[in-house]
Design a protein around this motif. Structure first.
Motif: not given
Length: 138
Positions: A18-38
């Motif tokens: 918000r106050y530092k436009p040159a700063v980029l915040i990166i977040g991510f989530g990966i579905n790794i060991n997740v079975p289909q039925n969950t």
């Protein structure tokens, strides 16, 4: 986001400070060991995981280490070349999409992160929103 066999396995969120436009915040989530039925029933046809797609259970510590190493290597590399590599892997480039009120053909992503959408009137650069694929790749 990252797709494998037309199913989402990774969600990515980019946000400027918000106050530092040159700063980029990166977040991510990966579905790794997740079975289909969950996965909840309503997203089982849209979501997947590395386990489902590869049949392999991945060690989380090694995967995290390789992500961090790749990130560190990417910081010091030629950013224009990295962007070209990124563009070569865009999912469904040329598809009809909708982002909020903008509808058109998904053409590209700028180095600043704007989606480039070709509308009947002009090329629009969309800075935020959820992209919905509404048609096939032309």
């Amino acid at each position: 986001d990252i797709y494998w066999n037309h199913k989402k396995i990774c969600g990515i969120l980019l946000e400027t400070h918000r106050y530092k436009p040159a700063v980029l915040i990166i977040g991510f989530g990966i579905n790794i060991n997740v079975p289909q039925n969950t996965f909840p029933k309503e997203i089982q046809t849209k979501a997947s995981s590395t386990l489902i797609e590869s049949g392999l259970r991945l060690p989380l510590d090694k995967l995290l280490r390789s992500i961090i190493e790749y990130f560190e290597e990417s910081i010091d590399c030629n950013q224009a070349e990295l962007h070209e590599q990124y563009l070569s892997h865009l999912y469904r480039k040329g598809s009809t999409v909708q982002i909020d009120s903008v509808q058109g053909i998904f053409q590209s992503v700028t180095p600043e992160g704007c989606a480039v959408i070709e509308t009947p009137a002009e090329l629009k650069h969309v800075i935020s929103g959820t992209m919905h694929f509404t048609g096939q790749v032309r």
